[in-house]
Design an enzyme around this catalytic site. Structure first.
Site, short mmCIF file in Angstrom:
data_model
loop_
_atom_site.label_atom_id
_atom_site.label_comp_id
_atom_site.label_asym_id
_atom_site.label_seq_id
_atom_site.Cartn_x
_atom_site.Cartn_y
_atom_site.Cartn_z
N GLU A 244 10.68 4.76 8.34
CA GLU A 244 11.34 5.48 7.23
C GLU A 244 10.28 6.39 6.64
O GLU A 244 9.34 5.91 5.99
CB GLU A 244 11.84 4.48 6.18
CG GLU A 244 12.88 3.49 6.69
CD GLU A 244 14.26 4.10 6.83
OE1 GLU A 244 14.48 5.21 6.31
OE2 GLU A 244 15.12 3.47 7.46
N CYS B 3 11.47 9.15 -1.77
CA CYS B 3 11.66 9.89 -0.52
C CYS B 3 12.98 10.65 -0.53
O CYS B 3 13.11 11.70 0.08
CB CYS B 3 11.63 8.92 0.65
SG CYS B 3 12.76 7.55 0.44
P1 NAD Z 1 1.23 6.36 3.57
O1 NAD Z 1 1.75 6.76 4.89
O2 NAD Z 1 -0.05 6.94 3.11
O3 NAD Z 1 1.01 4.78 3.51
C1 NAD Z 1 2.05 3.88 3.80
C2 NAD Z 1 1.46 2.54 4.20
O4 NAD Z 1 0.79 2.69 5.44
C3 NAD Z 1 0.43 1.99 3.23
O5 NAD Z 1 0.62 0.61 3.09
C4 NAD Z 1 -0.88 2.28 3.92
O6 NAD Z 1 -1.94 1.43 3.56
C5 NAD Z 1 -0.49 2.08 5.37
N1 NAD Z 1 -1.38 2.69 6.33
C6 NAD Z 1 -2.24 3.73 6.16
N2 NAD Z 1 -2.87 4.01 7.33
C7 NAD Z 1 -2.40 3.14 8.25
C8 NAD Z 1 -2.68 2.93 9.62
N3 NAD Z 1 -3.56 3.67 10.29
N4 NAD Z 1 -2.00 1.95 10.26
C9 NAD Z 1 -1.10 1.19 9.61
N5 NAD Z 1 -0.81 1.34 8.30
C10 NAD Z 1 -1.46 2.30 7.62
O7 NAD Z 1 2.41 6.64 2.55
P2 NAD Z 1 2.37 6.52 0.96
O8 NAD Z 1 1.51 7.62 0.42
O9 NAD Z 1 2.05 5.12 0.58
O10 NAD Z 1 3.90 6.78 0.58
C11 NAD Z 1 4.42 8.07 0.37
C12 NAD Z 1 5.19 8.53 1.57
O11 NAD Z 1 6.18 7.56 1.91
C13 NAD Z 1 5.97 9.81 1.34
O12 NAD Z 1 5.86 10.65 2.46
C14 NAD Z 1 7.40 9.34 1.20
O13 NAD Z 1 8.39 10.28 1.53
C15 NAD Z 1 7.43 8.20 2.13
N6 NAD Z 1 8.52 7.29 1.80
C16 NAD Z 1 9.60 7.21 2.65
C17 NAD Z 1 10.68 6.41 2.34
C18 NAD Z 1 11.90 6.29 3.23
O14 NAD Z 1 12.65 5.35 3.07
N7 NAD Z 1 12.13 7.20 4.15
C19 NAD Z 1 10.66 5.68 1.16
C20 NAD Z 1 9.56 5.81 0.32
C21 NAD Z 1 8.48 6.60 0.66
#
Ligand code: NAD
Length: 525
Positions: free
Chosen positions: A255, A289
């Site tokens: 997502e 999002c």
């Molecule tokens: P992010 O991608 O920076 O981090 C998400 C998660 O991934 C965190 O827990 C982070 O620690 C982890 N992570 C980071 N690097 C990783 C790796 N190499 N391997 C595995 N895990 C790793 O996202 P964010 O800044 O926390 O959230 C914001 C983003 O999330 C925005 O783009 C937003 O649109 C999206 N989002 C999407 C939805 C949806 O349902 N489509 C909902 C909410 C947020």
């Protein structure tokens, strides 16, 4: 796995600027409202993640064996615990995210509803399915699909909804019979950690639910160890997770980001549309999002819409409201994100857009970006093309519905959208032309997200897979197809060894009889 190594008072706000800094084996969680440190959390290295996964894996067979009724009893105890501790959970949620009270409270509301929904509907969504063999000669066997849980589901979640986007997906996993390990965002792990503590210590529930903390290395190790991964976060990290999962052929659901459009036609109720744009663009300080990220308004009502939206947004209160429900807009949870917001607004300003209200970071401790309305934008600007993920509502004038739809679809994302039109039918016609996983007519994503029977998932770069609906629980299962005999069986089936020319000739005639169309053709004459 939880380890608290320090608690500090709210000092040195500017220096610490809420960046989840890590010193190698720990990271700090900050209060976005003033930048002060709440706690330092120990990072779970890969070996520790593997141990946690192995531990819950060992308990999973028993969790699966107690059946839906047994699992329901534990989840209902968790629901009641949440009901009894909602104030404390909301306090903690506000502290680590900077949300206003009403936004923080949404998270527990969602979990309460979701526990009841999945406990009620889960058994039907996962019930065995009978299949009638399409070949009449095979109807002597019963054919069925059985949904069996992946032993360990892993969830990697973002910071904007620390419970909804972690345990919210975890509830159907637990109901399905999976064990569950969640890696929350390093910016906002605390409320989830409290729920895991309650599951283990207050409820004494089975050892099938745990949390691991850290950043990329911890998340990667979780991908390596689990049998299914639900990831919610940015497109960039989603691709990294997908590549990592390829190494172990681990199935995933992603997502990701969005750039959701709202379309307002000339015959729409402009008051409702303007109120909806303010709410849909600024709920959770725009850090959703599915937020209204861009608005397209038909020319005849553009000025009226913009004036009403501006007035509405100017009336909103921003601040840390504690338990008082006296503010609508909170702080920015992640400092990286407010830098992106500033960049988008400045880019629009430089390219000739009019910033009608807001448009700057507040000069005060913590991380506050003003609720912002921008008029006269176009698709040369970042604010109309890249995910802003902040309290900014850009509005663009369009000639007609065709132009609005073309602009709405002019994006690499496809998460959601909204259409405000004169009547439901014309609104639905427009909704069906939008390339996105969910669209609300004369309403917002909040409604679509609350109908838990409706699948939610992104098209294009917004993701792969769905949450909610039957698919939202079946994805945590592997389907096993089983056939069993209805009657006593011969020692040997007609198609088994040994082959002979006579037997194969008969088989060939049989296939012709079954698959050709027209009597003469079937008989081969
Ligand atoms: P992010 O991608 O920076 O981090 C998400 C998660 O991934 C965190 O827990 C982070 O620690 C982890 N992570 C980071 N690097 C990783 C790796 N190499 N391997 C595995 N895990 C790793 O996202 P964010 O800044 O926390 O959230 C914001 C983003 O999330 C925005 O783009 C937003 O649109 C999206 N989002 C999407 C939805 C949806 O349902 N489509 C909902 C909410 C947020």
């Amino acid at each position: 796995m939880e380890s608290v190594t320090a608690t500090e008072p709210a000092t040195d706000a500017a220096a610490k600027a809420n960046g989840a800094p890590a010193d190698g084996d720990s990271f700090e969680v900050h209060r976005p409202t003033d930048g002060s440190t709440i706690r330092s959390i120990t990072i779970d290295p890969p070996a520790e993640v593997a141990e946690v996964v192995a531990r819950v894996r060992a308990s999973q067979p028993e969790w699966e064996a107690i059946g839906f009724a047994g699992r329901r009893r534990w989840l209902e105890r968790l629901r009641d615990w949440i009901l009894d501790h909602q104030d404390e959970l909301d306090d903690r949620m506000q502290e680590e995210t900077g949300k206003v009270r009403a936004d923080a409270a949404l998270e527990a509301f969602y979990l309460l509803d979701a526990i009841n929904f999945w406990c009620d509907r889960g058994p039907a969504f996962l019930a065995d399915e009978s299949v009638t063999p399409h070949v009449p000669l095979l109807r002597h066997r019963r054919a069925k699909i059985v949904h069996r849980p992946y032993p360990v589901a892993g969830i990697i979640s973002p910071w904007n909804f620390p419970l909804i986007l972690s345990l919210g997906d975890g509830i159907p996993a637990l109901v399905a019979g999976c064990a569950l390990v969640i890696k929350p965002s390093e910016f906002t792990p605390l409320t989830l950690m409290e729920l895991v503590r309650a599951w283990k210590e207050d409820l004494g529930a089975p050892d099938v639910f745990d949390v691991v903390n850290g950043m990329g290395e911890t998340g990667g190790a979780l991908v390596d160890g689990c049998d299914f991964i639900q990831f919610t976060g940015s497109e960039r990290t989603g691709k990294i997770v997908m590549k990592r999962a390829a190494d172990t052929l681990t199935p995933i659901s992603l997502e990701l980001g969005g750039k959701d459009p709202m379309i307002v036609t000339a015959d729409a109720d402009i008051d409702r549309a303007a109120n909806a744009a303010a709410f849909g663009g600024l709920l959770n300080t725009g850090q959703i999002c599915l937020s209204v990220e861009r608005v397209y308004v038909e020319e005849p009502v553009y000025d009226e819409f913009v004036a009403k939206l501006q007035k509405n947004v100017e009336s909103l209160r921003q601040g840390a409201d504690g338990r008082t429900y006296s503010a609508e807009v909170g702080a920015m949870t992640s400092p990286n994100q407010s830098a992106i917001v500033s960049d988008h607004v400045e880019d629009a300003r430089e390219k000739g857009a009019r910033v009608l209200t807001g448009g700057r970071r507040k000069d005060q401790p913590g991380d506050w970006y003003e609720p912002t309305v921008i008029a006269d934008v176009d698709h040369s600007m970042k604010v109309m093309r890249d995910e802003t993920f902040g309290p900014v509502i850009p509005v663009m004038k369009v000639r007609d519905t065709d132009e609005a739809v073309r602009m709405a679809n002019d994006t690499s994302y496809g998460l959601g959208g909204a259409v405000f039109a004169g009547d439901a039918e014309s609104g639905e016609r427009i909704a069906r032309r939008i390339e996105a996983g969910t669209v609300a007519v004369n309403d917002l994503f909040t409604t679509n997200y609350s109908v838990l029977g409706l699948p939610m998932g992104g098209w294009k770069s917004s993701g792969i897979g769905y949450r909610h609906g039957a698919v939202g629980i079946r994805k945590f299962c592997r389907s096993e197809s089983i056939t069993v005999p209805r009657f006593r069986q011969p020692k040997r089936e007609f198609l088994w060894f040994p082959y002979s020319a006579r037997q194969r000739g008969l088989v060939r005639r049989l296939y012709r009889l079954l698959n050709a169309r027209g009597l003469r053709n079937r008989l081969g004459i």
